[in-house]
Design a protein around this motif. Structure first.
Motif, PDB file in Angstrom:
ATOM      1  N   ARG A   1      -0.476   0.185  -0.383  1.00 38.76           N
ATOM      2  CA  ARG A   1      -1.277   0.640  -1.521  1.00 38.76           C
ATOM      3  C   ARG A   1      -2.755   0.358  -1.300  1.00 38.76           C
TER       4      ARG A   1
ATOM      5  N   LYS B   1       1.281  -0.022 -10.702  1.00 41.71           N
ATOM      6  CA  LYS B   1       2.044  -1.057 -10.000  1.00 41.71           C
ATOM      7  C   LYS B   1       3.535  -0.695  -9.954  1.00 41.71           C
TER       8      LYS B   1
ATOM      9  N   VAL C   1      -0.845  10.037  -6.082  1.00 38.95           N
ATOM     10  CA  VAL C   1      -0.706   8.670  -6.599  1.00 38.95           C
ATOM     11  C   VAL C   1      -1.403   8.533  -7.954  1.00 38.95           C
TER      12      VAL C   1
ATOM     13  N   TRP D   1       4.104   2.334  -7.470  1.00 37.01           N
ATOM     14  CA  TRP D   1       4.082   1.900  -6.074  1.00 37.01           C
ATOM     15  C   TRP D   1       5.298   1.043  -5.730  1.00 37.01           C
TER      16      TRP D   1
END
Length: 191
Positions: free
Chosen positions: A58, A25, A94, A28
């Motif tokens: 996302r 979290k 990611v 991002w």
């Protein structure tokens, strides 16, 4: 929108380490301004719409239905596995990369996964490669196979690894395969 996504990601500045093992979290959230800028100036959206769309990136990006493997990926992994090779992923990617690999059916062929978002270094930074090599312990032969001359081949070569460039020919690449179909034969010929 593409011109507005050419800066702002951690891999655009691989010389700068970042916080390793941060929550997805948080990772991002740091990119939200990049996405807002792309939606505002690349797509012409207003501030509110751009912010709303940025919050959706996302979820959309991580949807496995939006990802496709190259046709030669699984046959190559199977052939190399049958010859005794173990596969490790080191990617500028990611935090959720391991989940994407699982959703694409790749985890049976992958011994370890290292994503730059988790390790704090982007390829071609030497520490990205050293982090993976330390974790591999006593691996005697390591080849870096990748499609970027800079991030994959030059970065790996700089730390003493053998390299194979795939899909994008470059005159400075010592070894090159147009497709992964050629990779098992090439490895046999240079072992």
């Amino acid at each position: 929108m593409r011109p507005y996504l050419q800066t702002g990601f951690p891999w655009h500045h691989p010389e700068q380490p970042h916080t390793p093992h941060q929550e997805a979290k948080t990772w991002w959230a740091a990119l939200a301004p990049v996405f807002v800028r792309a939606f505002r100036y690349g797509a012409g959206l207003g501030p509110r719409e751009a912010a709303h769309c940025a919050q959706q990136v996302r979820q959309v990006y991580l949807n496995p239905a939006r990802w496709r493997l190259f046709e030669d990926t699984l046959p190559c992994l199977r052939a190399c596995t049958a010859r005794g090779w173990q596969h490790v992923v080191l990617s500028n990617h990611v935090p959720e990369l391991p989940g994407l690999l699982a959703a694409l059916g790749l985890t049976p062929y992958i011994a370890r996964t290292f994503t730059s978002a988790a390790i704090g270094f982007e390829k071609p930074h030497p520490q990205a490669f050293h982090t993976a090599l330390r974790a591999l312990g006593g691996a005697t032969t390591v080849w870096m196979v990748g499609d970027s001359m800079t991030a994959d081949v030059a970065g790996a070569y700089a730390v003493g690894l053998h390299t194979i460039l795939v899909r994008r020919h470059h005159p400075q690449a010592a070894h090159y395969c147009e497709t992964l179909t050629e990779l098992p034969r090439l490895l046999v010929s240079i072992e």
